[in-house]
Write a protein that holds these residues in place. Structure first.
Motif, PDB file in Angstrom:
ATOM      1  N   ILE A 116       0.866  -1.179   0.000  1.00  0.00           N
ATOM      2  CA  ILE A 116       0.000   0.000   0.000  1.00  0.00           C
ATOM      3  C   ILE A 116       0.903   1.230   0.000  1.00  0.00           C
ATOM      4  N   MET A 117       1.218   1.698  -1.214  1.00  0.00           N
ATOM      5  CA  MET A 117       2.198   2.780  -1.365  1.00  0.00           C
ATOM      6  C   MET A 117       1.729   3.822  -2.376  1.00  0.00           C
ATOM      7  N   GLY A 118       0.496   4.288  -2.234  1.00  0.00           N
ATOM      8  CA  GLY A 118      -0.007   5.331  -3.132  1.00  0.00           C
ATOM      9  C   GLY A 118      -0.086   4.856  -4.565  1.00  0.00           C
ATOM     10  N   ARG A 119       0.484   5.633  -5.483  1.00  0.00           N
ATOM     11  CA  ARG A 119       0.393   5.278  -6.904  1.00  0.00           C
ATOM     12  C   ARG A 119       1.273   4.090  -7.277  1.00  0.00           C
ATOM     13  N   LEU A 120       2.176   3.672  -6.395  1.00  0.00           N
ATOM     14  CA  LEU A 120       3.010   2.500  -6.634  1.00  0.00           C
ATOM     15  C   LEU A 120       2.477   1.261  -5.915  1.00  0.00           C
ATOM     16  N   SER A 121       1.231   1.316  -5.449  1.00  0.00           N
ATOM     17  CA  SER A 121       0.619   0.177  -4.761  1.00  0.00           C
ATOM     18  C   SER A 121       0.530  -1.012  -5.703  1.00  0.00           C
ATOM     19  N   ASN A 122       0.598  -2.208  -5.115  1.00  0.00           N
ATOM     20  CA  ASN A 122       0.544  -3.409  -5.934  1.00  0.00           C
ATOM     21  C   ASN A 122       0.121  -4.594  -5.075  1.00  0.00           C
ATOM     22  N   ILE A 123      -0.321  -5.643  -5.752  1.00  0.00           N
ATOM     23  CA  ILE A 123      -0.626  -6.922  -5.119  1.00  0.00           C
ATOM     24  C   ILE A 123       0.140  -7.959  -5.916  1.00  0.00           C
TER      25      ILE A 123
END
Length: 187
Positions: A138-145
């Protein structure tokens, strides 16, 4: 116990709070107290960047929503029912094939950072026990799963290569590396 989970679902209905490491730690602890040992009954992907795991155990049922949308990345229990597309995305079909029936074994947090790891005991095509890890960043626009097995990425919701601004290689087959640690104190 129900009240704590209810508060998280209430927060989904009203507005999205910024998830920091402390709030993520509270969510992790609630899931550790309730969802450990639960089995994945269903996996849905109502939107491109949203995955919902339907978890079930004796006396416990919930839908765990994981989102890596740039404007609202989050992980929480939800009561809301989402409409699914008529044809599931390829990522959703891969997850159903590999993870449905798996049991939630452990939830870990990377320090106090906004990264959670959900370990699931699953069976592979040969019937052997394997551990598939879901990394929720959970890192803003660099969020990913990202979904990986022995640190090799099976697939991820958002793919990045080193030429992107993320400076991380997030493609199927690559070795998973957690986000670089920041020089902040762990409260």
């Amino acid at each position: 116990l129900y009240r704590k989970i209810h508060l998280i679902t209430q927060f989904e209905r009203t507005y999205i709070l910024a998830l920091d490491g402390c709030l993520l730690h509270i969510i992790k602890e609630q899931l550790n107290n309730n969802a450990i040992g639960s089995r994945i009954e269903k996996i849905t992907m109502p939107y491109k960047d949203v995955i919902i795991f339907s978890l079930s155990a004796t006396g416990f049922k919930c839908r765990l929503l994981i989102s890596c949308e740039p404007n609202a990345p989050r992980i929480h229990v939800t009561e809301k029912k989402y409409e699914n597309p008529p044809v599931p995305p390829m990522l959703c079909m891969l997850l159903r094939k590999k993870m449905v029936g798996g049991r939630l074994k452990k939830i870990r947090q990377l320090g106090i950072d906004r990264v959670l790891f959900l370990d699931f005991d699953c069976k592979n095509e040969m019937g052997d026990d394997v551990v598939i890890t879901v990394a929720v960043e959970i890192m803003g626009r660099l969020s990913n799963i990202a979904f990986f097995f022995f640190f090799h990425i099976m697939d991820c919701a958002r793919r990045f290569d080193p030429t992107d601004e993320s400076k991380r290689f997030m493609l199927p087959g690559a070795v998973y590396e957690p986000p670089s640690a920041q020089d902040k104190l762990n409260i």
